[in-house]
Design an enzyme around this catalytic site. Structure first.
Site, PDB file in Angstrom:
ATOM      1  CD  GLU A  32      -3.383   2.085  -2.100  1.00  0.00           C
ATOM      2  OE1 GLU A  32      -4.315   2.848  -1.781  1.00  0.00           O
ATOM      3  OE2 GLU A  32      -2.195   2.442  -2.071  1.00  0.00           O
ATOM      4  CG  ASN A  38       0.485   4.812  -2.605  1.00  0.00           C
ATOM      5  OD1 ASN A  38      -0.521   5.290  -2.094  1.00  0.00           O
ATOM      6  ND2 ASN A  38       0.419   3.820  -3.461  1.00  0.00           N
ATOM      7  CG  ASP A  52       1.080   2.293   1.035  1.00  0.00           C
ATOM      8  OD1 ASP A  52       0.847   3.192   0.212  1.00  0.00           O
ATOM      9  OD2 ASP A  52       0.239   1.896   1.845  1.00  0.00           O
TER      10      ASP A  52
END
Lengths: 133, 600
Positions: free
Chosen positions: B194, B282, B324
């Protein structure tokens, strides 16, 4: 100066019909809201800053708080000066980053404050807002 | 004294076998052969989480009592489990990642290690400041700190033997995973998908902490340690070479440089093949429109040679992620019947809701079926291409930026997240802690800034609609057939690693804080006990002075814990189910402790 005006805000907001305007220090409205979700350009920009910085990951998608505190509550207590300081320097031990290295956040502190204050005041009724057309 | 002797023997063996070839760590090997120890996070190299101890069994588990408890002194999410080697238990905590060595004879703290880490790291950790535990080998205890520093501690004294810096936390490259000891290597991953971290897996020499190799998840072949002609993948119903630039050509421009594919799960190792298995997470960002292409090799299962790191095979589960659905969950190795044929299998329960069974030697795709019937983002996996058949209604790319795609099952935290499943050799079945949660997902455009969050989607998560109202199930899974054998509903996501035992009991923890024992045969609840806080740790067992103990950390947190109350504006939104998550506050509070149980 700013602080005093903001503290008197809640009574002010409660008394007016839509659209709601909250006043900031220089007599310009802090934010303007219609129907709870349509906001002025600056406040909308504050929402976009909130989203881009992924504040929701700690403070919750609706600012209700998760691992970080509820901003609905915090913005009732924090002064504008304190808000700026927390955003700039962070609260490292609690996991709040110092955003001073993020130009987008630093450039948009006023707008971010307007958006979050509007949410905290209850004037903005949903986290996701639109621009007044 | 015994430990001292162990050290000498281990050192001598290491000298004898110090060739460049992966040799088993003699110390760890000996420790793992004794079923009274819990010498690695899964109890073995296969990630089976099975113990051959049987004093505690289905007949007497109802009498289980608390034997002793220990506070870690730290709040927030407690994942992983302690290790037990001989008379010593090694206990870890979330950030600041304190380590305690406790003598099981006296329950005294023999040594403690309190790393000094920059607290700025806390904000760089996406889903709470968890740490999934320690590893043991070569007379050392290995700690993968949050700030990415990998530490080897002397198991007797706690003194730092060596340190290696595994990433740059200023860029969001932090760690939550447990290090794993396979052969003479310490294997560790990286977090920060992220933050636009380009993922990699690293092998360090157990003796001195020098990096042996590093394989990236995305990018040029050489940096992935991918051989275009020899590294294989499943395509057109058979294994084929991946070909040149297999990753680069699935990204727009140089987006792969911030492409994610982080590696924070549980790894496994097949000694006979000398293959290391793990999964990648991801692709960055969560806004799929911004990164066209399959984004290889994010969301993939990998088999690498332990000595060289070269990729033997790789399989991408979720090309071009739009939800995700990180592919990092544990890879469980087991020799099972698959569609009537005995196979050396790899079984993986992915966040995307499909349970995969592959031939772990060749990499062939054998089974890919939903392990929760509510999974709806794809109709099925096409077994010829290996690709999921995505349903347009739930495609966040198809629906586009600034559109809220509603009712996607599972939610981003997956039908299962990192909480590891267990295998039981007697039944040949897998026992899986699962989430039963769906989501609304709204992607939006984001810009990348180094060291800043790079997310680009707003999510709301809620219990699976039109189901039992709970947010979890504990299931038994037949990986050969791809079928659920039994399913036990739970009020909250089951975010605790399961343990199976030769006593025909399965243990797992719940977010309310219960440690539960259920029957191997049908999942019937045999016993439960309410620990001080919600359980997101993994259950473990050991023998001390001939007596079997079962233990688990409690300490609510992690994505499950922090996300509980998140998502919807009020309880009447989203089918009135959000109250379920808020209810967690009625049951538990933050805490950090270990509770150990035994028969009276």
């Amino acid at each position: 100066m700013k602080r005093a005006l903001i503290l008197s805000l809640s009574t002010f907001v409660a008394g007016v019909a839509l659209p709601t305007a909250a006043v900031s220090g220089d007599d310009k409205p802090l934010y303007t809201v219609q129907d709870g979700v349509n906001v002025d350009e600056n406040t909308y920009n504050g929402f976009k800053t909130w989203r881009a910085a992924a504040c929701d990951r700690c403070h919750g998608p609706n600012q209700e708080g998760m691992v970080g505190p509820s901003l609905i509550e915090s913005l009732k207590v924090l002064t504008r000066e304190e808000f700026d300081k927390v955003l700039t320097d962070g609260r490292m031990a609690k996991g709040m980053p110092a955003w001073n290295t993020n130009q987008k956040v630093m450039d948009n502190l006023d707008d971010l404050y307007a958006y979050l204050k509007g949410r905290s005041d209850g004037a903005i009724t949903k986290a996701k807002v639109r621009k007044i057309k | 004294m015994i430990a001292g002797l162990k050290h000498k023997v281990a050192a001598a063996l290491a000298c004898m076998t110090a060739a460049g070839f992966a040799v088993a760590d003699a110390d760890l090997d000996r420790a793992m052969k004794n079923p009274g120890n819990w010498a690695s996070q899964a109890g073995d190299e296969y990630n089976q989480r099975y113990s051959s101890l049987d004093q505690i069994n289905a007949g007497n588990v109802g009498n289980l009592q608390v034997a002793w408890t220990f506070s870690t002194g730290v709040l927030r999410g407690h994942e992983g489990s302690p290790l037990v080697i001989g008379d010593m238990m090694y206990i870890h905590s979330p950030f600041p990642n304190n380590v305690y060595a406790v003598d099981l004879n006296t329950q005294q703290i023999v040594w403690k290690h309190t790393p000094k880490q920059d607290s700025a790291v806390i904000a760089q950790m996406c889903c709470d400041t968890v740490n999934r535990g320690l590893a043991y080998g070569d007379g050392k205890v290995f700690l993968q700190r949050a700030d990415s520093v990998l530490e080897a501690l002397d198991a007797k004294t706690g003194k730092v033997v060596w340190q290696a810096t595994n990433g740059d936390p200023k860029l969001g490259a932090v760690n939550t995973n447990a290090p794993h000891i396979f052969g003479d290597k310490v294997i560790t991953g990286i977090s920060g998908g992220e933050w636009g971290v380009r993922g990699y897996i690293s092998a360090y020499n157990i003796k001195d902490g020098k990096m042996a190799w590093r394989g990236y998840s995305v990018g040029p072949d050489a940096e992935m340690l991918m051989d275009p002609a020899k590294s294989m993948t499943w395509a057109d119903g058979k294994m084929q070479p991946v070909g040149k630039d297999s990753s680069l050509k699935t990204w727009k421009g140089d987006q792969w440089k911030i492409g994610g594919g982080t590696t924070w799960g549980w790894y496994s190792y097949d000694r006979a093949e000398n293959l290391l298995y793990y999964g990648t997470g991801n692709p960055s960002t969560w806004n799929p429109t911004q990164r066209p292409g399959d984004n290889k090799w994010s969301m993939s299962i990998w088999a690498r040679d332990l000595d060289t790191g070269m990729v033997k095979w790789v399989y991408q589960m979720t090309p071009h992620d739009e939800w995700d659905f990180d592919g990092i969950n544990e890879m469980i190795l087991a020799d099972i019947d698959v569609k009537g044929k005995k196979r050396k299998a790899l079984v993986h329960f992915d966040r995307n809701g499909f349970g995969y069974t592959l031939d772990r030697i060749s990499g062939e795709l054998l089974v890919a079926e939903k392990y929760d019937p509510v999974v709806n983002w794809a109709t099925h996996v096409d077994m010829k291409t290996g690709r999921p058949q995505v349903v347009a209604q739930y495609s966040t790319e198809h629906n586009g930026e600034d559109v809220n795609s509603k009712g996607i099952c599972p939610a981003a935290l997956g039908t299962k997240d990192q909480q590891p499943a267990a295998f039981h050799p007697k039944t040949g079945l897998f026992y899986v802690p699962t989430n039963h949660v769906c989501m609304d997902y709204e992607p939006f455009e984001v810009e990348y800034t180094a060291g800043q969050p790079y997310v680009g989607a707003t999510l709301a998560m809620y219990p699976a609609p039109n189901s039992h109202g709970g947010m979890g199930n504990f299931i038994a899974w037949d990986a050969g057939a791809g079928k659920i054998v039994w399913s036990k509903p739970e009020q909250f996501s089951v975010w605790s690693g399961a343990l199976t035992t030769a006593g025909d009991v399965i243990f797992y923890g719940t977010l309310e804080g219960y440690l539960k024992a259920v029957n191997l045969k049908d999942g019937k609840e045999l016993w439960k006990f309410k620990t001080p806080s919600g359980i997101i740790g993994n259950v473990f067992t050991y023998l001390h002075k001939g007596k079997q103990y079962v233990g688990v950390y409690s300490g609510i947190g992690g994505w499950a814990g922090i996300g509980m109350a998140a998502g919807l504006e009020n309880d009447s939104d989203g089918l009135g189910a959000v109250g379920g998550y808020r209810d967690l506050q009625k049951y538990t509070n933050l805490g950090g402790s270990l509770t150990v149980f035994a028969l009276p």
